[in-house]
Design an enzyme around this catalytic site. Structure first.
Site, mmCIF file in Angstrom:
data_model
loop_
_atom_site.group_PDB
_atom_site.id
_atom_site.type_symbol
_atom_site.label_atom_id
_atom_site.label_comp_id
_atom_site.label_asym_id
_atom_site.label_seq_id
_atom_site.Cartn_x
_atom_site.Cartn_y
_atom_site.Cartn_z
ATOM 1 C CD GLU A 158 -2.615 1.293 2.593
ATOM 2 O OE1 GLU A 158 -3.271 2.319 2.838
ATOM 3 O OE2 GLU A 158 -2.613 0.273 3.325
ATOM 4 C CE1 TYR A 161 -1.412 11.516 -3.110
ATOM 5 C CE2 TYR A 161 0.828 10.693 -3.326
ATOM 6 C CZ TYR A 161 -0.047 11.696 -2.981
ATOM 7 O OH TYR A 161 0.444 12.885 -2.494
ATOM 8 C CE LYS A 179 -0.780 3.936 -7.288
ATOM 9 N NZ LYS A 179 0.289 4.924 -7.582
ATOM 10 C CG ASP A 274 7.233 10.455 -3.562
ATOM 11 O OD1 ASP A 274 8.089 10.680 -2.682
ATOM 12 O OD2 ASP A 274 6.305 9.637 -3.414
#
Length: 510
Positions: A158, A161, A179, A274
């Protein structure tokens, strides 16, 4: 003359026609009509008995008939030319596999064309003069497939997002990564993070960027899934399972792939925002892919005003920690430097407990900023409360200065120079992705190991649930950046290394 019971029919010739008159038998005008008929039968005043006039009239009729026939012949020739041109267009647009493409634009034939050969020659000349169009195969618009077309095999992990699972396409038998986007906390509709991820993944078609196959839907409107290529490992899990760090040649292979994919993203005006080892996927063929575009977005030049709460804490650049709201691709290059250091040591390079502690660890590695190493840093919002030490050890020569050699004893001089440039405090001193790819570090011995020679590892994602790694999560979109006080970074005040302040108490560590 006809004799009947009560009428008498009188036929008179008027011009070219014959008229029949019905006259009562005992009518007083009967003698008059009989005389008139007799006179008209001899010579009519409407009839022209002149031979020259009759010849002229006959000639006009013949000319009129010839014109009509010529017009009909011309129309027939035009229709034949159009039919022949249509057959040629069908032959020219015939595809190699038998499929015919769209017909070419119909040409308007000239009205003064006298033969089909001339019309066809003119059309051929126009076809040769006009450049041919290139046609590329592409998908058609249609509804999304249902998620029931995929059989979910096991849960992987997990993220900030979404939830990622391993699944199999029932129709083809291929194993993919599924996803599911997190849409629960989106009162305004579809979250912009999901839209950005789909948009950037559709645009970023590169060998070192994860491939988005399609978007599928569930039974509800908030069940949205991204179908992507499956990869056996992520770099964070791989480093945790390895007994020894990567070899120098393997580190170069990994870095070249990461920076190569990032260079493509930056050339398309996309910031990832990120980058970290858990967002870098690798398969058993030595191929590495950049994944998780939940915080990615397009940018411009000059860069617009952006949110400062981006990038996972351990990989966040110092200008973001000090409150910068205008930044560019330099924040991604800082994350590349943190990944480079993690590949060398097998552990995250800067593991801060919070923002204040993270700034403290950064300055402990690079040295405190000054007007030479980072001009203008005092203008950042959170830098106003930063109290630098009055005296500090002299830094090494160069701008940016080299990192301490003791931290990376097995790194070559070229490698230490690249790492120092990536972890420069001043964003303007960091190299671009293109400059990083051309650095001498990648051309010295040992050379990057070919991907075909890369070692393989057992897959945790393929057979069992992956354990959670102790890595901070990425910031949530819409979360307000906290007001930070960096006054005690060099003094050991609460919020730094000495402890963390709570609501009414202070937690002392150690």
């Amino acid at each position: 003359m006809s004799v009947g019971t009560g009428t008498k029919t009188v036929r008179t010739r008027i011009g070219e026609g014959t008229r029949h008159l019905l006259i009562p038998r005992h009518s007083p005008i009967l003698p008059l009509t009989s005389d008139l008929h007799a006179k008209m039968s001899s010579k009519s005043r409407w009839a022209d008995e002149d031979p020259e006039t009759e010849a002229i009239i006959a000639q006009q009729k013949r000319e009129k008939e010839q014109k009509r026939r010529a017009k009909a012949e011309k129309q027939r020739q035009l229709e034949e030319a159009k039919a022949q041109q249509a057959r040629q267009d069908a032959n020219n647009t015939q595809a190699p596999n038998g499929d015919s493409g769209p017909p070419t634009k119909r040409r308007r034939l000239s009205n003064d064309a006298t033969s089909s050969d001339a019309a066809v020659a003119k059309i051929d000349a126009e076809e040769k003069a006009q450049p041919s169009l290139l046609r590329f195969p592409m998908g058609e618009w249609g509804p999304c497939r249902h998620v029931d077309n995929f059989e979910r095999l096991n849960h992987i992990e997990e993220g900030s997002y979404g939830w990622v699972s391993r699944a199999k396409d029932i129709s083809t038998g291929e194993v993919v990564a599924l996803k599911k986007l997190k849409l629960e906390n989106s009162p305004d509709g579809f979250p912009v993070t999901g839209l950005r991820e789909i948009q950037t993944l559709m645009e970023a078609r590169h060998q070192n960027v994860v491939y988005l196959r399609e978007v599928v839907m569930g039974n509800k409107m908030d069940d949205v899934y991204l179908v992507m290529d499956f990869h056996e490992h992520d770099l964070k899990a791989l480093l945790d399972e390895m007994r020894e760090p990567f070899l120098p040649s393997e580190i170069k292979t990994v870095l070249l792939q990461v920076v190569g994919g990032l260079e493509f993203l930056h050339s398309q005006w996309i910031m990832h925002r990120d980058l970290k080892t858990s967002n870098l996927l690798m398969n058993n063929r030595g191929e590495l892919k950049i994944a998780d575009f939940g915080m990615a977005r397009y940018y411009g030049d000059p860069p617009p005003k952006l949110t400062q709460l981006v990038v996972t804490l351990w990989y966040r650049s110092p200008e973001l920690l000090l409150g910068a709201d205008k930044y560019g691709t330099e924040i991604d290059m800082w994350s590349i430097g943190c990944i480079f250091g993690e590949l060398l040591t097998k552990e995250p390079l800067l593991q801060g407990k919070n923002e204040v502690d993270q700034v403290s660890k950064i300055f402990a590695l690079t040295g405190p900023p000054n007007s030479q190493t980072w001009p203008g840093f005092r203008s950042l919002p959170n830098a106003k409360s930063l109290r630098l030490p009055s005296s500090s050890a002299p830094t090494s020569a160069g701008n940016p200065p080299l990192l301490p050699r003791s931290q990376f004893p097995y790194l070559t001089n070229a490698g230490l120079g690249l790492l120092s440039e990536l972890l420069a405090l001043n964003p303007a001193s960091r190299p671009t992705a293109r400059q990083c790819l051309e650095h001498p570090y990648f051309r010295e011995d040992p050379r990057p190991k070919p991907r075909e020679m890369f070692p393989t590892f057992p897959s945790k994602a393929g057979m069992e649930k992956r354990r959670r790694h102790h890595t901070p999560e990425a910031p949530k979109r819409g979360q307000e950046a906290p007001e930070l006080d960096f006054a005690g970074v060099f003094g050991g005040a609460p919020g730094g290394d000495a402890g963390e302040a709570g609501a009414g108490f202070t937690l002392r560590l150690g």
